[in-house]
Scaffold this active site. Structure first.
Site, PDB file in Angstrom:
ATOM      1  N   ASP A  82       0.859  -1.177   0.000  1.00 26.59           N
ATOM      2  CA  ASP A  82       0.000   0.000   0.000  1.00 26.59           C
ATOM      3  C   ASP A  82       0.899   1.232   0.000  1.00 26.59           C
ATOM      4  O   ASP A  82       1.994   1.211   0.552  1.00 26.59           O
ATOM      5  CB  ASP A  82      -0.899  -0.029   1.239  1.00 26.59           C
ATOM      6  CG  ASP A  82      -2.021   0.984   1.175  1.00 26.59           C
ATOM      7  OD1 ASP A  82      -2.082   1.739   0.196  1.00 26.59           O
ATOM      8  OD2 ASP A  82      -2.832   1.017   2.113  1.00 26.59           O
ATOM      9  N   ASP A  88      -7.804  -7.692   0.566  1.00 28.81           N
ATOM     10  CA  ASP A  88      -6.982  -7.722   1.774  1.00 28.81           C
ATOM     11  C   ASP A  88      -7.825  -7.208   2.919  1.00 28.81           C
ATOM     12  O   ASP A  88      -8.748  -6.416   2.718  1.00 28.81           O
ATOM     13  CB  ASP A  88      -5.735  -6.850   1.624  1.00 28.81           C
ATOM     14  CG  ASP A  88      -6.053  -5.375   1.865  1.00 28.81           C
ATOM     15  OD1 ASP A  88      -5.823  -4.898   2.994  1.00 28.81           O
ATOM     16  OD2 ASP A  88      -6.561  -4.714   0.943  1.00 28.81           O
TER      17      ASP A  88
END
EC number: 2.4.2.29
Length: 367
Positions: A89, A264
């Protein structure tokens, strides 16, 4: 990076994502390893439960241990002892989570480090540089995660800033010589029109995959599903589709039905540490006294290490006494459950039976 779409069943998709460090069968769930470790799990454990890819966090790894340490190891894979694919991320969501501790400008975000209080400045260019050093197989653009709730004007301004940052991320990624995949992130809050504008802007820039961000940030479940159903069909069919931060097993089954490929969420690991186990018939809350004498495994149909060797009563005991082993056994089970779920979903799509599978799953977990 190469994505192959093998089969569709309704909107559900079965594919293969070939990355620098391996192949990911989709739909796929990515265990979250924020600091370069999935809590209580070793890389060998992750292989046993059949995790194809894990998620790391640019923001947290940048602050601690810092790029110098990771660069000395040649990247995040060697540092954490994991030789499979990694998605990182960009840090946008974590900066968003700092709230009043950060200041957003056109150039980037200035904030106080939650580690030592130092003033830090994170830009799209810096995020791309960090992820290049990490050598993650999939790099996420740097964006602003729109807060919820927010009015349409504020969300629109945030979305437009994210688009400008997306273009800068693309340019920095390419100019830096990074050959790993770069994903764009669709923002726009709870407003369909803004979601459409965000996606159109990202398509003009061009990315290797596309994510839907800004969901699971406190909005009602009905709004999340509304935006998902509106946005997912517009994502390019030939690119992988990633729903960020979602979610429960039911959320994942629903999102696969809308054509999403990658997921996720911290829920399976966080809930494991709190004594919540996912099973085929719903969630078990181990602290409840009803499990004190229960000699059955957590899930009688599960073949994970935890269910093959330990009873609900023992897991209840570990949870009550705060033993570290309890968190580890619970996490093993929950992540195994999630990976088994994804395997069943892939098989159902291959066999053209996903709709029947989804209906049976929802009925079973609701019973």
């Amino acid at each position: 990076m190469k994505f192959q779409l093998h089969r569709t069943d309704g909107l559900a998709r079965r594919g293969t994502l070939s990355l620098t460090h391996g192949v990911v069968e989709t739909p796929a769930f990515m265990p979250v390893g924020t600091y370069g470790a999935v809590k209580t799990m070793s890389p060998a454990d992750l292989q046993v439960i059949n995790a194809h890819i894990v998620l790391g966090n640019t923001f947290h790894l940048w602050l601690r241990p810092g790029l110098q340490v990771i660069e000395a190891h040649g990247g995040l894979h060697r540092f954490m002892g994991w030789d499979g694919p990694i998605l990182t991320d960009s840090g946008g969501f974590q900066v968003f989570s700092l709230g009043v501790l950060r200041k957003i400008t056109e150039q980037g975000v200035k904030f106080k480090s939650p580690v030592n209080g130092d003033t830090c400045f994170l830009t799209p260019e810096e995020s791309m540089r960090i992820q290049y050093v990490l050598n993650s197989d999939i790099v996420m653009i740097f964006d602003e995660c729109t807060p919820y709730p927010a009015d349409e004007r504020a969300v629109g301004e945030s979305m437009e800033l994210s688009l400008r940052w997306a273009e800068r991320s693309r340019q920095a990624h390419d100019e830096g010589g990074n050959r790993n995949g770069l994903f764009g992130i669709v923002q726009g809050g709870m407003y369909e029109k803004l979601r459409d504008e965000s996606l159109a802007g990202l398509l003009d820039i061009g990315f290797d995959g596309y994510a839907i961000g800004g969901l699971s940030v406190g909005e009602p479940k009905a709004d999340m599903r509304r935006i998902l159903r509106h946005t997912a069909p517009g994502l390019p069919a030939g690119k992988p589709r990633y729903l960020m931060g979602v979610g429960t097993p039911a959320d994942i089954v629903d999102a696969v039905a809308q054509g999403m490929d990658m997921f996720d969420c911290v829920l399976p690991t966080r809930n494991a540490r709190n004594g919540w186990l996912y099973t085929r018939t719903g969630v078990i809350k181990l602290r409840n006294s009803q499990y004190r004498l229960d000699t059955r495994p957590a899930d009688e149909q599960c073949t994970c290490y935890t269910c093959r060797h330990f009873s609900r009563a023992y897991l209840h005991h570990l949870q009550r006494t705060g033993e570290i082993l309890g968190a580890r056994l619970n996490t093993l089970h929950n992540l195994y459950y999630y990976q088994q779920l994804m395997g069943e979903i892939r098989t159902a799509i291959e066999n053209g039976q996903f709709q029947e599978y989804a209906q049976a799953f929802q009925a079973q977990t609701a019973s």
